[in-house]
Structures are given as structure tokens and as C-alpha cells.
Design an enzyme around this catalytic site. Structure first.
Site, PDB file in Angstrom:
ATOM      1  N   LYS A  49       0.848  -1.197   0.000  1.00 51.91           N
ATOM      2  CA  LYS A  49       0.000   0.000   0.000  1.00 51.91           C
ATOM      3  C   LYS A  49       0.880   1.243   0.000  1.00 51.91           C
ATOM      4  CE  LYS A  49      -3.776  -2.417   2.285  1.00 51.91           C
ATOM      5  NZ  LYS A  49      -4.444  -2.797   3.516  1.00 51.91           N
ATOM      6  N   GLN A  93      -4.752  -1.438   9.708  1.00 51.72           N
ATOM      7  CA  GLN A  93      -4.606  -2.760   9.079  1.00 51.72           C
ATOM      8  C   GLN A  93      -5.191  -3.841   9.984  1.00 51.72           C
ATOM      9  OE1 GLN A  93      -3.325  -3.374   5.925  1.00 51.72           O
ATOM     10  NE2 GLN A  93      -3.983  -5.474   6.273  1.00 51.72           N
ATOM     11  N   ASP A 116     -11.154   2.995   4.235  1.00 47.36           N
ATOM     12  CA  ASP A 116     -11.715   1.666   3.964  1.00 47.36           C
ATOM     13  C   ASP A 116     -13.244   1.686   3.916  1.00 47.36           C
ATOM     14  OD1 ASP A 116      -9.742  -0.270   3.549  1.00 47.36           O
ATOM     15  OD2 ASP A 116      -9.267  -0.409   5.683  1.00 47.36           O
TER      16      ASP A 116
END
Ligand code: NAP
Length: 278
Positions: A49, A93, A116
Site C-alpha cells: 500500500k 490494518q 476503507d
């Protein structure tokens, strides 16, 4: 023989245009990733990422915490990042170490920086049929892939296998928003094959090799989200590619299908949040 839904190719196309877009910004988006513990897969994902963001000219920072970090430490870092105007996107994460409540941590992220799309605000908007600030990355990437190949969704019977918050649940809502008739399946579903046989579109996210050609309707579209190592250490998806690709019209490979689209969506979301913050 089915046509491949090529996530790698679409990733390159989208990232190239995102890069030119970011070049034109006077200030740059900043994505902060919080990583707690030393899960090897998480480290690889986070590294990818960061590298992808940097290639696009997006500022990216990874904050590493040891596995014994406390929930309060993470909560106060998130509060600090929420209040920092230079930070435009925050990602925690998953999975988190077991002693930490994933819900408490996600709930603490400002919905305006929730890259997200997992906070209750964004999920609530999605589940009530409204627009969230951004859509969750994996289902968003899957719809981009289907759209790239002009696959019609409206009026189709879409079967989603798996009901996680990361993939299955938001995927079903997003397909419903696009006017598909959606069936959700999970580990307690009886007669899965009977259901898949009536599916025009199958999105499989079980993390187990459960889809063979014989349970598919001819000319259906198969999207394989699963990714795991089999007993020989080989990377596999939910779908038996050889038999399925004889029956369906389109199929996403593993690797090279949904995976590249998830990271692409993360970059798109990072840029969208930045633009909304201006
Ligand atoms: P998860 O939280 O483990 O959920 C798996 C889901 O599959 C559950 O809802 C489970 O049902 C269902 N399931 C398990 N066995 C089944 C069976 N035999 N028949 C029907 N349903 C079954 O998984 P996840 O986080 O959604 O991830 C799923 C897979 O996608 C994993 O392989 C993961 O690595 C992969 N993934 C890939 C990407 C990507 O970008 N490529 C992104 C996210 C996830 P119950 O709810 O009843 O337990």
C-alpha cells in the site's frame, strides 16, 4: 473458454490516470496506515500500500506498534490523526491483536478520513442505500472490474458467497444498489450448488476452494475473491479455474484479478477523501 477479468491491466490503467491527477494537486493526499503486531501477511499488504501510494505521489506513513500495544494507545493516536489537518486518510490494518477491540478502533476513525469505508457512519450510509463517503475497497474494485468489461448487473441474479464486513456484506449492498437480485450464502447455506446454478454473477469470498464448473450456470460471470495457500503452499482461490472457465463467460484469476483491484480502490479512495477535504 471464458474471458479473463484482468485486474492487473485495469489497475495499471486506473493508477496511471490517478498519478496524473495527483501531479496536478498543489498539496498532496496523506495516507496514514496503523499496523499493530507482526503478522507477516499484514506487513506485506502494508508495504504494498505504501509503495503504491508513493508511486502516485501520495504521501504515505506507516505507524508500527508492537503486538502488546494497548487499545488506549491506538485510540489516542487515531484521535491525534483525526485532528491533524495534514492527514487526509487513515487505515487500520486488520487483523488487530486479539486483546484489542476492532470495533472500538474502527469506530474512532473520523468518517471523513475512513479510507476503507468501515466506520459505522459509512457502513450505515451504505446499508441504508445512501452514498457513503467512500465505498469499501474490495467490493468497489470488483464493480470497477465488472464495469470495465461491460458486464450488466441490473436485473441479474448475483450470488455472494461469504458475509464478512470486508467483502460479502458490503458487496451484496452494492450489487443491490445496482439493481441486481442478490442472494447471500455462507457456511450454513444448504444446497449451495442449487443456488449457484441459478446465478448470473457469482462473487465468491469464502477462502476455501468451493466452486467447480459443475455447479455453475453456463455463461455466468465468476469473480474469485478468495486467496489462500493450499497444502502444497500454492496460492489458490475459491474457484477451480480449469473447470469453471469451461462453463462461465468471464472469470477473474487468482492471483491477478480482485487483489490488484483492492489496492487500486484504496488509492482511488485516498484521492477521493483528499478532494472532499479541500
Ligand atoms: P472471512 O471473514 O473468513 O469470511 C469467510 C466467509 O465465507 C464467511 O462468511 C463464511 O461463512 C463463508 N464460508 C466459509 N466456508 C464456506 C462454505 N463452504 N460455503 C459457503 N460459505 C462459506 O473472510 P473474508 O475476510 O471475507 O475473506 C474471504 C477470502 O477472500 C479469503 O480467502 C481472503 O484472503 C480473501 N480476500 C481477498 C481480498 C483481495 O483483495 N483479493 C480481500 C479480502 C479478502 P460464515 O459466516 O457462516 O462463517
Amino acid at each position: 473458454m471464458a474471458q479473463i477479468l484482468d485486474g492487473k491491466k485495469l489497475r495499471e490503467k486506473i493508477l496511471e490516470s490517478l498519478k496524473s491527477k495527483v501531479e496536478k494537486f498543489q498539496t498532496k493526499p496523506t495516507l496514514v496506515v496503523i499496523l499493530a503486531g507482526d503478522n507477516p501477511a499484514s506487513k506485506i499488504y502494508v508495504n504494498n500500500k505504501k509503495k503504491t501510494a508513493e508511486k502516485l505521489g501520495i504521501n504515505s506513513q506507516v505507524i508500527n506498534y508492537p503486538a502488546d500495544v494497548t487499545e488506549n494507545e491506538l485510540l489516542s493516536k487515531i484521535e491525534e490523526l483525526n485532528n491533524d489537518n495534514s492527514v487526509t486518510a487513515i487505515l487500520v490494518q486488520l487483523p488487530l491483536p486479539e486483546h484489542i477491540s476492532k470495533e472500538n478502533i474502527i469506530d474512532a476513525i473520523s468518517p471523513q478520513k475512513d479510507v476503507d469505508g468501515f466506520t459505522p457512519y459509512n457502513f450505515g450510509r451504505l446499508f441504508s442505500g445512501e452514498e457513503p463517503i467512500v465505498y469499501p475497497c474490495t467490493p468497489k474494485g470488483i464493480l470497477l472490474l465488472l464495469d470495465e468489461y461491460n458486464i450488466e448487473i441490473e436485473g441479474k441474479h448475483a450470488v455472494v458467497i461469504g458475509r464478512s464486513n470486508i467483502v460479502g456484506r458490503p458487496m451484496a449492498q452494492m450489487l443491490l444498489k445496482r439493481n441486481a437480485t442478490v442472494t447471500m450464502c455462507h457456511s450454513k447455506t444448504k444446497n449451495l450448488a442449487q443456488i449457484t446454478k441459478t446465478a448470473d454473477i457469482i462473487i465468491s469470498a469464502a477462502g476455501k476452494n468451493i466452486i467447480k464448473g459443475e455447479i455453475l450456470k453456463s455463461d455466468c460471470v465468476v469473480v474469485d475473491v478468495g486467496i489462500f495457500k493450499d497444502e502444497n503452499g500454492k496460492t489458490r482461490g475459491d474457484v477451480d479455474f480449469d473447470s469453471a472457465s469451461q462453463i462461465c463467460s468471464y472469470i477473474s484469476p487468482v492471483p491477478g484479478g480482485v487483489g490488484p483491484m483492492t489496492i487500486t480502490s484504496l488509492m482511488l479512495n485516498t484521492v477521493e477523501l483528499f478532494e472532499k477535504s479541500l
